[in-house]
Design a protein around this motif. Sequence first.
Motif, PDB file in Angstrom:
ATOM      1  N   THR A  46      43.843  31.371  45.595  1.00 25.69           N
ATOM      2  CA  THR A  46      44.309  32.740  45.393  1.00 25.69           C
ATOM      3  C   THR A  46      43.733  33.262  44.076  1.00 25.69           C
ATOM      4  O   THR A  46      43.112  32.523  43.319  1.00 25.69           O
ATOM      5  N   ILE A  47      44.013  34.507  43.819  1.00 26.48           N
ATOM      6  CA  ILE A  47      43.535  35.124  42.576  1.00 26.48           C
ATOM      7  C   ILE A  47      44.025  34.344  41.357  1.00 26.48           C
ATOM      8  O   ILE A  47      43.352  34.297  40.326  1.00 26.48           O
ATOM      9  N   GLU A  48      45.185  33.714  41.494  1.00 25.37           N
ATOM     10  CA  GLU A  48      45.752  32.987  40.352  1.00 25.37           C
ATOM     11  C   GLU A  48      44.992  31.704  40.030  1.00 25.37           C
ATOM     12  O   GLU A  48      45.118  31.172  38.925  1.00 25.37           O
ATOM     13  N   GLY A  49      44.203  31.213  41.002  1.00 25.76           N
ATOM     14  CA  GLY A  49      43.465  29.983  40.768  1.00 25.76           C
ATOM     15  C   GLY A  49      41.987  30.212  40.513  1.00 25.76           C
ATOM     16  O   GLY A  49      41.214  29.258  40.423  1.00 25.76           O
ATOM     17  N   LEU A  50      41.603  31.464  40.394  1.00 25.32           N
ATOM     18  CA  LEU A  50      40.174  31.781  40.321  1.00 25.32           C
ATOM     19  C   LEU A  50      39.569  31.476  38.952  1.00 25.32           C
ATOM     20  O   LEU A  50      38.445  30.981  38.860  1.00 25.32           O
ATOM     21  N   ALA A  51      40.299  31.788  37.906  1.00 26.64           N
ATOM     22  CA  ALA A  51      39.775  31.490  36.569  1.00 26.64           C
ATOM     23  C   ALA A  51      39.827  29.973  36.368  1.00 26.64           C
ATOM     24  O   ALA A  51      40.811  29.328  36.719  1.00 26.64           O
ATOM     25  N   ILE A 104      38.856  41.203  45.065  1.00 26.32           N
ATOM     26  CA  ILE A 104      38.036  40.177  44.418  1.00 26.32           C
ATOM     27  C   ILE A 104      37.799  39.000  45.374  1.00 26.32           C
ATOM     28  O   ILE A 104      36.681  38.485  45.484  1.00 26.32           O
ATOM     29  N   MET A 105      38.832  38.588  46.095  1.00 27.75           N
ATOM     30  CA  MET A 105      38.650  37.454  47.011  1.00 27.75           C
ATOM     31  C   MET A 105      37.719  37.831  48.159  1.00 27.75           C
ATOM     32  O   MET A 105      36.886  37.019  48.588  1.00 27.75           O
ATOM     33  N   ALA A 106      37.818  39.049  48.645  1.00 25.20           N
ATOM     34  CA  ALA A 106      36.912  39.490  49.715  1.00 25.20           C
ATOM     35  C   ALA A 106      35.478  39.554  49.191  1.00 25.20           C
ATOM     36  O   ALA A 106      34.527  39.186  49.891  1.00 25.20           O
ATOM     37  N   ALA A 107      35.331  40.015  47.949  1.00 24.16           N
ATOM     38  CA  ALA A 107      33.990  40.099  47.362  1.00 24.16           C
ATOM     39  C   ALA A 107      33.389  38.706  47.184  1.00 24.16           C
ATOM     40  O   ALA A 107      32.190  38.499  47.387  1.00 24.16           O
ATOM     41  N   LEU A 108      34.243  37.764  46.838  1.00 20.69           N
ATOM     42  CA  LEU A 108      33.776  36.388  46.665  1.00 20.69           C
ATOM     43  C   LEU A 108      33.163  35.864  47.968  1.00 20.69           C
ATOM     44  O   LEU A 108      32.098  35.236  47.968  1.00 20.69           O
TER      45      LEU A 108
END
Lengths: 161, 778
Positions: A74-79, A107-111
Amino acid sequence: MPRITVTVDGVTYEEEVEPRLLLVHLLRDRLGRTGTPIGCDTTNCGACTVMLDGRSAKSCSVLAVQADGCDVLTIEGLAADGRLHPLQTAFHEEHALQCGYCTPGMIMAALDLLKEDPDPSEEAVREGLEGNLCRCTGYCNIVRAVRRGAQAMSGREVSAS
Amino acid sequence: MTEVGSARRRKEDARLITGRTQWTDNIQLPGMLYVAYLRSPMAHARIVRVDTGPARREPGVVAAFSGRDFAQEQGSLPCAWPVSEDVVIPDHPPMAVHEVRYVGEAVACVVATDRYKAADALAAIEIEYEELPAVLDMAEALTDTAPKVHEAGNRAFTWRFGNGDIDAAFRDAPVVVDRTYVQQRLIPSAMEPRAVVAATDGDAFTLYSATQIPHILRVMLALTTGIPEHRLRVIAPDVGGGFGSKLQVTAEEVLALLLARRLGRPVKWTESRSEGNMTVHHGRDQLQRISVAAERDGRLRGIKVDLLADMGAYLMLVTPGIPLLGAFMYNGIYKMDAYDFGCTGVFTTKMPTDAYRGAGRPEATYALERVMDELAAEVGLDPLELRRRNWIRHEEFPYTTIANLTYDSGNYEAATERATTLFGYDKLRAEQADRRERRDPVQLGIGVSTYTEMCGLAPSRVLGSLSYGAGGWEHASVRMLPTGKVEVVTGSSPHGQGHVTAWSQIVADALGVPFEDVSVMHGDTAVSPRGMDTYGSRSLAVGGVAVLQACDKVKEKARQVAAHLLEASPEDLEFAEGSFRVRGTGAGRSIQEIALAVFAAHDLPDGFEPALDADATFDPENFSYPHGTHLCAIEVDTETGQSRIRSYVAVDDVGKVVNPLIVEGQVHGGLAQGIAQALFEEAVYDADGNLLTTTMADYLMPTAADLPDFVTDRTETPATSNPLGVKGVGEAGTIASTPAVVNAIVDALRPHGVHDVRMPCTPERIWRTLAGVRGGAA
C-alpha cells in the motif's frame, strides 16, 4: 470463518475473515492500514488501488479471502528506509495533489503503469490512469509527476519543471 | 518580501503522499458503533408505518430507530439564508417522520457493531408508504394543478433586483437577443465521501466530520439539537475535497450527535458513493432566460434576466441564496444603462440544491458569455471585438457597475492580449475559415469567455443586507513561542487548498522568520475557536489578510520590547529580515531574541503582558474581483458529434499571488470542473423521480484521458481592497471555462445553423442538434 494469511507492507497477518469482507475493509478496519481510502462502491474511482503481488488492484473489488497468500503493498509501505519513492517525491514536486484523497491510488496505479511503460508519453499516462479519478487537480500536474517519477526511477536526467 | 510569490512546495504533502492521513472514516474510538440509514425509494410518499423491531433482533444490532423516535428532539435542518419576505422554509426533519420528498431521504437507521451488520439489518426494517405524485419539472411545479411538495405550495421565494430604466433600454433597441439556457443539475463529487463520528462523555460532545465549515457547523448544530455550544466541539480532520458540497449542515451530522447521546457510545457513519450521489446536495439546476438589448454596433443597452431555480425538496443551509450570488454578475465586465433580474425558487421532489464551486456565478457567467456570442453573431462582430466595445477599460477603475458593485481593479485588455497571443487567435480563426470553406466534416470552433466574479465572501454588512444569517469576517491568531517558532491559528478550514503552506509564506515574510519555523493549526473549534471557514474563494482574500494583520500586531508588540531592550525610541527602530535595528547604529535584536525575552519577562516595558501574540479579525470592505480571458479551441466532427478540445488557454488575474504553484493548481482543477459541466456531467432523474446517475459509472466525471493539458498564465493587477493585494482563485476556473467550451462548440456549428447545444454537450446531443437543424429524423 476462513482463515487467511496476507502480507501487508512487509508484515504478515493471520486473520479470520467473513468470506464477503473486502480487502480494503480488511486493510482499513482490521489492520489499521488507513492510508488506503475508499472513494466509491463501483470500482470507478481507483482511490483504493494497491499492489497485489506486484500488480495494481482496486482493493474494493477484491475479497480479503482472494488475497490469501498474497503480498500487498500500500501507499504506507512505498517509502523504503525512510526515503520516499521517486513517484512520491515527484507528486510533491509537481504539486500533483490538493486534497490528497486520490493520491494513494493514483501513485499505486502509476507504479503499475511504469512497470509496463517506463518512459510513457503524456498521452500514455493519461490513458493509463483512466481508472483513477481526481476532482482537484485537473490531472495536468499528475501527468507531469508520473513522467518525472518515471525519469527519476530509470535514473535519467530529470528535466527542469 | 521573499516568500510571498515563490512556488513553495506544500507542507501538507508529506502526510498525504505517504498515507499518514486522518480522514474522518479512519477514526476508531473504543466502543464505537456504526450507523446505516434506510432511505426512501420513492420521490414523494406518506409514511404509513415503520417497524424497526425486526432489525433490532438482527445479529450485531444495538439499536434501530425511525424518524418518529427522534421527532421530539431532532429539530429541523437549518436554512441560514431567508432571502426574501415571501420565502417559505419548510420543516426539514433529519429523519422523515410523516412524509418523504425525494429519493434517498432518510427514514430509519440501524446502529450495529460493524458496518456490514448495520447495512444487513436495514433489510429487516418494515416500512409501508402511500405513494404521492412526484413533481420534477420547475415550470410544471408552478402550475395551479401541480402536486404540492409542501403544504404552502411549490414557490419557495421570489426575488427581484434592478437598476436603470430597463424599459427604455429595450424600447426601440436596434438589436434584441433573447435566449433560454438550461443549467443542468450537477453532483459535486468530492473524492472523499461524507463521514461523521460523534462521541460524548454524557455532558460534552465531540463531532468529527468531513466538513468545510467546522465553526458554522458548531453554531448550527447547537441551535438545532439544543446541545449547548460550549459543550460541543467540532473537528474537521483531513477533508478530501469539498467544492461546496461540504458547506452544509446535514441530517447525518445532527443524527450522529443524537445517536451518541441516546446510546452513550461513539457512533460513526460513512456514506457509500451511491448513497452520496443521492443525498449530498446537488448544484446548479436553473432555467435562465436572458435578453439583451444593444445598438447596431454591439454596444449594450441593457440586460434582463428571469430565472427559475430548482431548490429541490427543502431549503438547506444556503439553498435559496445561491441564485442571488449570481444576481450581481449577469452584467459581468460590461457597461450598460440598465439591468433587471428576477428569480423564482421552486420546490420539486428532488435532492435539494446548494453551493457547488462558483455557486451562482458560474450560472450567471455562462448565460452572459453565451448570449454575448449570440449578440456578436447577430451584429456581425468577432466575439472578442464585441467584448472590447463593451468592457470596462482599465483606466476606469474603480468602477461601479449597473449591479451596484464597485470593482476595485482589473485590466481586461491586458489579460485578453496575453490570452490571444498564447492561443494564436488569428491563426486559429484562419484555420477555421479554411475548414468552413472546404466544408470539412471536422469543424473548428473557438470559444471566448471574458469573465469576472465576485468572491472573497464577504463584507458582513453586505451579507446582512441580503438577509444572510452570519457575517463574512475571518479570524487569525499568531503567537511566537519562547524558542522563536511561530504558531498560527486560522479560522479558515482547508480541504486541499494549501492554507498551511500559503499562511507560512505570509508569516515568514511578515515576521522575518524561516518558512519552516511556522506551523498552522485549523479545523478544530477547541484549537481555533473563531472562524467562518472555507468557501466562496475567501480563504486568502479574507483569512490570509487576517493572518497578516495578526502578524503586524505581533511585530508592533515586539517593537515595544526591542525599543526597551535597545534603549531607543520605537520610532527609531527599523525592522528588516527578522530584526529590529536602531537606525544609524548596528545595534539590534532579532524577533526570536525578543520572543525569548518576553517569555522570561525579566526586563519588559512597564505594563507589558509577557506574551508575544495577537489576534486579528478581518472583515473585508469589498468583494474580490478576479477576472481573466479564457479561449478554447474545439474540433467537432459534424458527422458523429464527437468533440475534442484541441487547446485551452486561461489567462487569469487574481491580483498578487502568494504561491504560483497553488494558484495554477486551483486554476487547473477549476477548469476541469467547468469543462465537466460543459461536456460530461449531469444528474439525471427519471419521470418517477429516481436518480439514474447514482454511481461514478453513470455520472461521468472526466478522467485524465478526457482532458487536455491546459495553458495557463496570469496578469497581475493587485486588489486595492486588502493589504495583500490578493483576489480569490478557487472558483474562477470553473466560472470561466463552461461558457468558453460551449461557445467553442456552438461556434464550430454556427455555419450549420446551430445557435445552442444543451449541456452537457455529449456527442449524442451534438449529433441530435445537428440532425434537428438539418431537419432529419433524430
